[in-house]
Design a protein around this motif. Structure first.
Motif, PDB file in Angstrom:
ATOM      1  N   ALA A   1       0.843  -1.197   0.000  1.00  0.00           N
ATOM      2  CA  ALA A   1       0.000   0.000   0.000  1.00  0.00           C
ATOM      3  C   ALA A   1       0.878   1.247   0.000  1.00  0.00           C
ATOM      4  CB  ALA A   1      -0.890   0.002   1.235  1.00  0.00           C
ATOM      5  N   ASP A   2       0.357   2.316  -0.579  1.00  0.00           N
ATOM      6  CA  ASP A   2       1.058   3.583  -0.543  1.00  0.00           C
ATOM      7  C   ASP A   2       1.081   4.069   0.907  1.00  0.00           C
ATOM      8  OD1 ASP A   2       2.494   5.695  -1.582  1.00  0.00           O
ATOM      9  OD2 ASP A   2       0.708   6.853  -2.092  1.00  0.00           O
ATOM     10  N   LYS A   3       2.147   4.695   1.302  1.00  0.00           N
ATOM     11  CA  LYS A   3       2.336   5.110   2.692  1.00  0.00           C
ATOM     12  C   LYS A   3       2.039   6.594   2.865  1.00  0.00           C
ATOM     13  CE  LYS A   3       3.923   0.997   3.427  1.00  0.00           C
ATOM     14  NZ  LYS A   3       3.066  -0.018   3.921  1.00  0.00           N
ATOM     15  N   SER A   4       1.676   6.973   4.084  1.00  0.00           N
ATOM     16  CA  SER A   4       1.386   8.373   4.409  1.00  0.00           C
ATOM     17  C   SER A   4       2.688   9.166   4.501  1.00  0.00           C
ATOM     18  CB  SER A   4       0.648   8.457   5.749  1.00  0.00           C
ATOM     19  OG  SER A   4       1.527   8.094   6.805  1.00  0.00           O
ATOM     20  N   GLU A   5       2.539  10.482   4.497  1.00  0.00           N
ATOM     21  CA  GLU A   5       3.711  11.346   4.648  1.00  0.00           C
ATOM     22  C   GLU A   5       4.408  11.069   5.988  1.00  0.00           C
ATOM     23  OE1 GLU A   5       4.999  16.013   5.120  1.00  0.00           O
ATOM     24  OE2 GLU A   5       3.041  15.556   4.257  1.00  0.00           O
ATOM     25  N   ARG A   6       3.629  10.906   7.046  1.00  0.00           N
ATOM     26  CA  ARG A   6       4.225  10.648   8.353  1.00  0.00           C
ATOM     27  C   ARG A   6       5.019   9.338   8.333  1.00  0.00           C
ATOM     28  NH1 ARG A   6       0.122  11.054  12.644  1.00  0.00           N
ATOM     29  NH2 ARG A   6       0.621  13.262  12.608  1.00  0.00           N
ATOM     30  N   HIS A   7       4.467   8.322   7.729  1.00  0.00           N
ATOM     31  CA  HIS A   7       5.150   7.032   7.607  1.00  0.00           C
ATOM     32  C   HIS A   7       6.503   7.223   6.910  1.00  0.00           C
ATOM     33  CE1 HIS A   7       6.055   3.032   5.999  1.00  0.00           C
ATOM     34  NE2 HIS A   7       5.179   2.534   6.841  1.00  0.00           N
ATOM     35  N   LYS A   8       6.497   7.984   5.822  1.00  0.00           N
ATOM     36  CA  LYS A   8       7.726   8.217   5.057  1.00  0.00           C
ATOM     37  C   LYS A   8       8.733   9.047   5.843  1.00  0.00           C
ATOM     38  CE  LYS A   8       5.303   7.683   0.722  1.00  0.00           C
ATOM     39  NZ  LYS A   8       4.689   8.337  -0.421  1.00  0.00           N
ATOM     40  N   ARG A   9       8.251  10.008   6.621  1.00  0.00           N
ATOM     41  CA  ARG A   9       9.171  10.824   7.437  1.00  0.00           C
ATOM     42  C   ARG A   9       9.841   9.972   8.522  1.00  0.00           C
ATOM     43  NH1 ARG A   9       9.465  16.301   7.286  1.00  0.00           N
ATOM     44  NH2 ARG A   9       8.019  17.334   5.885  1.00  0.00           N
ATOM     45  N   ILE A  10       9.071   9.122   9.180  1.00  0.00           N
ATOM     46  CA  ILE A  10       9.641   8.256  10.218  1.00  0.00           C
ATOM     47  C   ILE A  10      10.679   7.325   9.595  1.00  0.00           C
ATOM     48  CG2 ILE A  10       9.155   6.400  11.869  1.00  0.00           C
ATOM     49  CD1 ILE A  10       6.363   7.779  12.265  1.00  0.00           C
ATOM     50  N   ALA A  11      10.336   6.708   8.465  1.00  0.00           N
ATOM     51  CA  ALA A  11      11.284   5.820   7.777  1.00  0.00           C
ATOM     52  C   ALA A  11      12.538   6.591   7.380  1.00  0.00           C
ATOM     53  CB  ALA A  11      10.622   5.189   6.556  1.00  0.00           C
ATOM     54  N   GLY A  12      12.359   7.824   6.898  1.00  0.00           N
ATOM     55  CA  GLY A  12      13.513   8.655   6.537  1.00  0.00           C
ATOM     56  C   GLY A  12      14.373   8.990   7.739  1.00  0.00           C
ATOM     57  N   ASN A  13      13.728   9.299   8.871  1.00  0.00           N
ATOM     58  CA  ASN A  13      14.481   9.571  10.101  1.00  0.00           C
ATOM     59  C   ASN A  13      15.327   8.368  10.497  1.00  0.00           C
ATOM     60  OD1 ASN A  13      13.299  12.114  10.356  1.00  0.00           O
ATOM     61  ND2 ASN A  13      11.783  11.439  11.844  1.00  0.00           N
ATOM     62  N   LEU A  14      14.728   7.191  10.451  1.00  0.00           N
ATOM     63  CA  LEU A  14      15.458   5.973  10.822  1.00  0.00           C
ATOM     64  C   LEU A  14      16.656   5.756   9.901  1.00  0.00           C
ATOM     65  CD1 LEU A  14      12.351   3.751  11.463  1.00  0.00           C
ATOM     66  CD2 LEU A  14      14.063   4.356  13.189  1.00  0.00           C
ATOM     67  N   PHE A  15      16.424   5.845   8.599  1.00  0.00           N
ATOM     68  CA  PHE A  15      17.517   5.651   7.652  1.00  0.00           C
ATOM     69  C   PHE A  15      18.607   6.700   7.851  1.00  0.00           C
ATOM     70  CE2 PHE A  15      19.632   6.628   3.635  1.00  0.00           C
ATOM     71  CZ  PHE A  15      20.295   5.430   3.456  1.00  0.00           C
ATOM     72  N   PHE A  16      18.223   7.952   8.049  1.00  0.00           N
ATOM     73  CA  PHE A  16      19.198   9.023   8.247  1.00  0.00           C
ATOM     74  C   PHE A  16      20.143   8.700   9.405  1.00  0.00           C
ATOM     75  CE2 PHE A  16      20.397  12.757  10.719  1.00  0.00           C
ATOM     76  CZ  PHE A  16      21.157  13.453   9.782  1.00  0.00           C
ATOM     77  N   HIS A  17      19.591   8.282  10.523  1.00  0.00           N
ATOM     78  CA  HIS A  17      20.429   8.002  11.691  1.00  0.00           C
ATOM     79  C   HIS A  17      21.286   6.760  11.479  1.00  0.00           C
ATOM     80  CE1 HIS A  17      19.131  11.272  14.209  1.00  0.00           C
ATOM     81  NE2 HIS A  17      17.892  11.046  13.797  1.00  0.00           N
ATOM     82  N   LEU A  18      20.739   5.737  10.842  1.00  0.00           N
ATOM     83  CA  LEU A  18      21.548   4.548  10.540  1.00  0.00           C
ATOM     84  C   LEU A  18      22.668   4.892   9.572  1.00  0.00           C
ATOM     85  CD1 LEU A  18      18.812   1.777  10.168  1.00  0.00           C
ATOM     86  CD2 LEU A  18      20.359   2.140  12.098  1.00  0.00           C
ATOM     87  N   ARG A  19      22.351   5.630   8.533  1.00  0.00           N
ATOM     88  CA  ARG A  19      23.367   5.982   7.534  1.00  0.00           C
ATOM     89  C   ARG A  19      24.441   6.862   8.146  1.00  0.00           C
ATOM     90  NH1 ARG A  19      27.198   5.629   5.020  1.00  0.00           N
ATOM     91  NH2 ARG A  19      27.619   6.766   3.116  1.00  0.00           N
TER      92      ARG A  19
END
Length: 189
Positions: free
Chosen positions: A37-55
């Protein structure tokens, strides 16, 4: 008279080929393909936050951070998921289309029952996995599942003051709730 539709399961090779040419992503479980399913903006922001910190933590380190476009291969190729973020430290885990030995998997939850129970059940059997972070996209809530040195799994709830200390090979990082939920409209109190 109506006719029943007979569905034939797909094999791993057909799934991987189909994903390379598909316009959208699909997960693969036991020969069945499921559109994501397509994800909400909030979902994408949280995923981006997680990736940012891991990277950020993996720069110059042997561990590699991946975001939701990298598949996680399970059960000898009968199951593929797209975790929202993944940390892989095994240099031999080098397939260009999927990873098999993550140390950390983060899933932003859209439907808590499916993600927590279904995927957690599949993930917990991975020998390499040390951390699993399911993060709710609708409210400030998350759990951290972590494996200790005796291979026992534990669950910890996070509050605003808590942080998740991650140690995978030489990579170390700490994630707070603010790190995960920053700029999402869900205030950490």
């Amino acid at each position: 008279m109506s006719h029943a539709h007979v569905h034939s399961p797909v094999d791993e090779a057909a799934y991987l080929h189909g994903e390379e040419i598909a316009a959208s992503k699909h997960e693969f479980v036991g020969g069945e393909i499921y559109a994501m399913a397509d994800k909400s903006e909030r979902h994408k922001r949280i995923a981006g936050n997680l990736f940012f910190h891991l990277r950020s933590a993996t720069r110059g380190e042997p561990c590699r951070a991946f975001m939701a476009d990298m598949r996680r291969r399970l059960a000898g190729g009968t199951t593929y998921y797209y975790p929202n973020a993944m940390l892989v430290c095994d240099p031999a885990d080098d397939h260009p289309l999927y990873k098999q030995s993550p140390c950390l998997i983060a899933e932003v939850l859209s439907t808590a029952t499916v993600d927590v129970h279904g995927k957690w059940t599949a993930y917990r059997g991975l020998a390499s996995l040390r951390y699993c972070l399911p993060v709710d996209s609708e409210r400030l809530w998350d759990r951290v599942f972590f494996r200790d040195e005796h291979d026992a799994w534990f669950e910890q709830a996070s509050s605003a003051e808590d942080r998740v200390d991650v140690a995978c090979s030489g990579t170390r990082l700490a994630l707070t709730l603010d790190d995960r939920y920053g700029d999402t409209g869900l205030l950490v109190v």
